[in-house]
Motif scaffolding. Structure first.
Motif, mmCIF file in Angstrom:
data_model
loop_
_atom_site.group_PDB
_atom_site.id
_atom_site.type_symbol
_atom_site.label_atom_id
_atom_site.label_comp_id
_atom_site.label_asym_id
_atom_site.label_seq_id
_atom_site.Cartn_x
_atom_site.Cartn_y
_atom_site.Cartn_z
ATOM 1 N N VAL A 57 0.934 -1.703 -0.126
ATOM 2 C CA VAL A 57 -0.363 0.056 -0.082
ATOM 3 C C VAL A 57 0.984 1.369 0.358
ATOM 4 O O VAL A 57 0.518 2.540 -0.657
ATOM 5 C CB VAL A 57 -0.522 0.592 1.179
ATOM 6 C CG1 VAL A 57 -1.256 1.298 1.490
ATOM 7 C CG2 VAL A 57 -2.177 -1.535 0.957
ATOM 8 N N LYS A 58 1.768 1.215 0.747
ATOM 9 C CA LYS A 58 2.496 2.346 0.701
ATOM 10 C C LYS A 58 3.747 2.425 -0.976
ATOM 11 O O LYS A 58 3.945 4.179 -0.990
ATOM 12 C CB LYS A 58 3.597 2.580 2.062
ATOM 13 C CG LYS A 58 5.112 3.812 1.805
ATOM 14 C CD LYS A 58 5.923 3.102 3.839
ATOM 15 C CE LYS A 58 6.587 4.391 3.479
ATOM 16 N NZ LYS A 58 7.668 4.582 4.473
ATOM 17 N N THR A 76 2.227 8.050 5.281
ATOM 18 C CA THR A 76 2.172 6.963 6.410
ATOM 19 C C THR A 76 0.813 6.155 6.453
ATOM 20 O O THR A 76 0.175 6.430 6.488
ATOM 21 C CB THR A 76 1.954 8.334 7.087
ATOM 22 O OG1 THR A 76 3.299 8.356 7.659
ATOM 23 C CG2 THR A 76 2.219 6.982 9.001
ATOM 24 N N VAL A 77 1.149 4.853 6.935
ATOM 25 C CA VAL A 77 0.167 3.739 6.819
ATOM 26 C C VAL A 77 -0.255 3.217 7.670
ATOM 27 O O VAL A 77 0.595 3.054 9.056
ATOM 28 C CB VAL A 77 0.428 2.388 5.610
ATOM 29 C CG1 VAL A 77 -0.498 1.223 5.683
ATOM 30 C CG2 VAL A 77 1.024 3.124 3.966
ATOM 31 N N GLY A 78 -1.831 3.227 8.562
ATOM 32 C CA GLY A 78 -1.995 3.139 9.831
ATOM 33 C C GLY A 78 -2.036 1.490 10.280
ATOM 34 O O GLY A 78 -1.690 0.326 8.865
ATOM 35 N N ARG A 102 -4.907 14.741 -5.938
ATOM 36 C CA ARG A 102 -3.731 14.188 -5.174
ATOM 37 C C ARG A 102 -3.273 15.513 -3.761
ATOM 38 O O ARG A 102 -2.333 16.168 -4.167
ATOM 39 C CB ARG A 102 -2.960 14.334 -6.392
ATOM 40 C CG ARG A 102 -2.633 12.794 -6.576
ATOM 41 C CD ARG A 102 -1.774 13.351 -7.615
ATOM 42 N NE ARG A 102 -1.377 11.421 -8.996
ATOM 43 C CZ ARG A 102 -2.272 11.263 -10.019
ATOM 44 N NH1 ARG A 102 -3.303 12.218 -10.073
ATOM 45 N NH2 ARG A 102 -2.350 10.204 -10.387
ATOM 46 N N SER A 103 -4.610 15.861 -3.626
ATOM 47 C CA SER A 103 -4.146 16.975 -2.085
ATOM 48 C C SER A 103 -4.178 16.087 -1.285
ATOM 49 O O SER A 103 -4.049 16.733 0.112
ATOM 50 C CB SER A 103 -5.505 17.466 -2.537
ATOM 51 O OG SER A 103 -6.816 16.441 -2.174
ATOM 52 N N GLY A 104 -3.947 14.700 -1.163
ATOM 53 C CA GLY A 104 -3.262 13.855 0.103
ATOM 54 C C GLY A 104 -4.213 14.154 1.026
ATOM 55 O O GLY A 104 -5.530 13.550 1.488
ATOM 56 N N GLY A 105 -3.902 14.491 2.507
ATOM 57 C CA GLY A 105 -4.603 14.386 3.679
ATOM 58 C C GLY A 105 -4.712 12.878 4.141
ATOM 59 O O GLY A 105 -4.324 11.896 4.179
ATOM 60 N N ASN A 106 -6.323 12.515 5.398
ATOM 61 C CA ASN A 106 -6.491 11.119 5.562
ATOM 62 C C ASN A 106 -7.276 10.334 4.251
ATOM 63 O O ASN A 106 -8.459 11.403 4.342
ATOM 64 C CB ASN A 106 -6.700 11.094 6.866
ATOM 65 C CG ASN A 106 -5.934 11.752 8.671
ATOM 66 O OD1 ASN A 106 -5.074 11.117 8.249
ATOM 67 N ND2 ASN A 106 -6.523 12.498 9.625
ATOM 68 N N LEU A 107 -6.849 9.320 3.669
ATOM 69 C CA LEU A 107 -7.539 8.899 3.452
ATOM 70 C C LEU A 107 -7.097 6.969 3.340
ATOM 71 O O LEU A 107 -6.938 6.763 4.394
ATOM 72 C CB LEU A 107 -7.078 9.182 2.111
ATOM 73 C CG LEU A 107 -5.935 8.605 1.753
ATOM 74 C CD1 LEU A 107 -5.043 7.620 2.061
ATOM 75 C CD2 LEU A 107 -5.366 9.736 0.061
ATOM 76 N N PRO A 124 -6.313 2.294 5.845
ATOM 77 C CA PRO A 124 -6.433 3.536 7.018
ATOM 78 C C PRO A 124 -4.490 3.603 6.517
ATOM 79 O O PRO A 124 -3.733 3.152 6.547
ATOM 80 C CB PRO A 124 -6.392 4.179 7.760
ATOM 81 C CG PRO A 124 -5.684 2.652 8.599
ATOM 82 C CD PRO A 124 -6.494 1.726 7.360
ATOM 83 N N ALA A 125 -4.507 5.528 5.455
ATOM 84 C CA ALA A 125 -3.226 6.008 4.998
ATOM 85 C C ALA A 125 -3.127 7.807 5.717
ATOM 86 O O ALA A 125 -4.504 7.833 5.099
ATOM 87 C CB ALA A 125 -3.153 5.579 4.315
ATOM 88 N N GLU A 126 -2.619 7.723 5.966
ATOM 89 C CA GLU A 126 -1.916 9.313 5.465
ATOM 90 C C GLU A 126 -1.293 10.287 4.903
ATOM 91 O O GLU A 126 -0.454 9.482 4.641
ATOM 92 C CB GLU A 126 -1.981 10.118 7.651
ATOM 93 C CG GLU A 126 -1.867 11.553 7.430
ATOM 94 C CD GLU A 126 -1.609 12.265 9.161
ATOM 95 O OE1 GLU A 126 -1.479 13.249 8.884
ATOM 96 O OE2 GLU A 126 -1.530 10.875 9.705
ATOM 97 N N VAL A 127 -1.322 10.864 3.971
ATOM 98 C CA VAL A 127 -0.366 11.479 2.998
ATOM 99 C C VAL A 127 0.018 13.176 2.948
ATOM 100 O O VAL A 127 -1.080 13.603 3.243
ATOM 101 C CB VAL A 127 -0.731 11.110 1.508
ATOM 102 C CG1 VAL A 127 0.119 11.163 0.528
ATOM 103 C CG2 VAL A 127 -0.753 9.423 1.344
ATOM 104 N N ALA A 128 1.499 13.264 3.432
ATOM 105 C CA ALA A 128 1.106 14.754 3.038
ATOM 106 C C ALA A 128 2.039 15.141 2.034
ATOM 107 O O ALA A 128 2.985 14.718 2.202
ATOM 108 C CB ALA A 128 2.106 14.692 4.371
ATOM 109 N N VAL A 129 0.608 15.926 1.387
ATOM 110 C CA VAL A 129 1.436 16.892 0.230
ATOM 111 C C VAL A 129 1.993 17.731 -0.013
ATOM 112 O O VAL A 129 1.749 18.263 0.928
ATOM 113 C CB VAL A 129 0.099 16.488 -1.012
ATOM 114 C CG1 VAL A 129 0.782 17.163 -2.419
ATOM 115 C CG2 VAL A 129 0.186 15.110 -0.614
#
Length: 256
Positions: A57-58, A76-78, A102-107, A124-129
């Motif tokens: 997933v990462k 960051t993968v939950g 591709r705005s990222g955030g919690n997804l 669940p994952a979190e992407v800081a874009v």
């Protein structure tokens, strides 16, 4: 050499009943060897490796956000529940995420195993874009018309910003602010409006057109307006008040 042949070679004969004993002993030895060989073979894994699933997933998310407009993406993968039991997927995992901008955030990443051992779950994952966005270089008041010196480009985590942030500074030039901005505050498209191109009392060129015939005359604007706005204009020649649509600086088209 088997135990019975060894005994026979030493004594020259076998005792009564030794033949049956030897056959049973040989069968037991064969069964033992087969069982030992079966235990020695490593078992085929029957459960999905959850750590590997998270790694997949990462890797997928890192590739999804690898575009020129994004300067950096931190993924960051939950964690998954260790009690989760999934059959080992024999086919490559099918992954998808609902973030076209591709705005990222919690997804969440829809992770699916195709084939006979089909299963699906959301990881669940979190992407800081991080992108370069336009921010106010100084405090700006309501109605201020944006100029190049009013903006600077800074690297920001767009997942923490409201939608509509400006990534192309040129798109904000000449626009007016709907409300004040503090220094360092991101400039958003929703805060911008088209500038006023006709002020009340301005002399404007009135154009009336019907079919292929157009008539131009001068008038006085009785209200201010932006491109596309409808305003009242007094025809300086006839003193008649008409309504027109603002088409540009000092230009109004009469609505017939």
């Amino acid at each position: 050499m088997g135990p019975c042949r060894l005994f026979n070679s030493l004594t020259g004969r076998l005792p009564r009943g030794a033949g049956l004993f030897c056959r049973r002993l040989a069968g037991a030895l064969i069964l033992f060897l087969l069982t030992s060989a079966s235990l020695a073979r490593p078992e085929t894994p029957h459960q999905q490796d959850l750590d590997q699933l998270r790694a997949d997933v990462k890797q997928y998310l890192q590739a999804h956000y690898r575009i020129p407009q994004i300067k950096q993406a931190r993924v960051t993968v939950g964690r998954l529940d260790s009690r989760l039991r999934l059959k080992a997927c024999e086919a490559p995992l099918a992954l998808s995420v609902n973030d076209e901008e591709r705005s990222g955030g919690n997804l969440t990443v829809h992770t699916r195993c195709p084939g006979p051992t089909a299963w699906a779950l959301y990881v669940p994952a979190e992407v800081a874009v991080y992108r370069e966005v336009a921010v106010a270089s100084r405090s700006l008041g309501r109605g201020h018309r944006i100029s190049p010196s009013d903006m600077t480009m800074e690297l920001r985590d767009t997942g923490q910003l409201r939608q509509g942030f400006v990534v192309d500074a040129d798109s904000a030039l000449g626009k007016e602010l709907r409300r004040p901005l503090k220094a360092g505050e991101p400039i958003r498209l929703g805060l911008l409006t088209e500038p006023t191109v006709v002020e009340r009392g301005d002399q404007v060129r009135l154009r009336a057109q019907t079919g292929n015939i157009s008539v131009d005359t001068m008038g006085t604007a009785l209200s201010s307006g932006r491109v596309g706005d409808q305003i009242r204009v007094r025809n300086d020649r006839s003193e008649r008040i008409v309504r027109g649509r603002v088409t540009g600086p000092g230009s109004v088209e009469v609505i017939l």
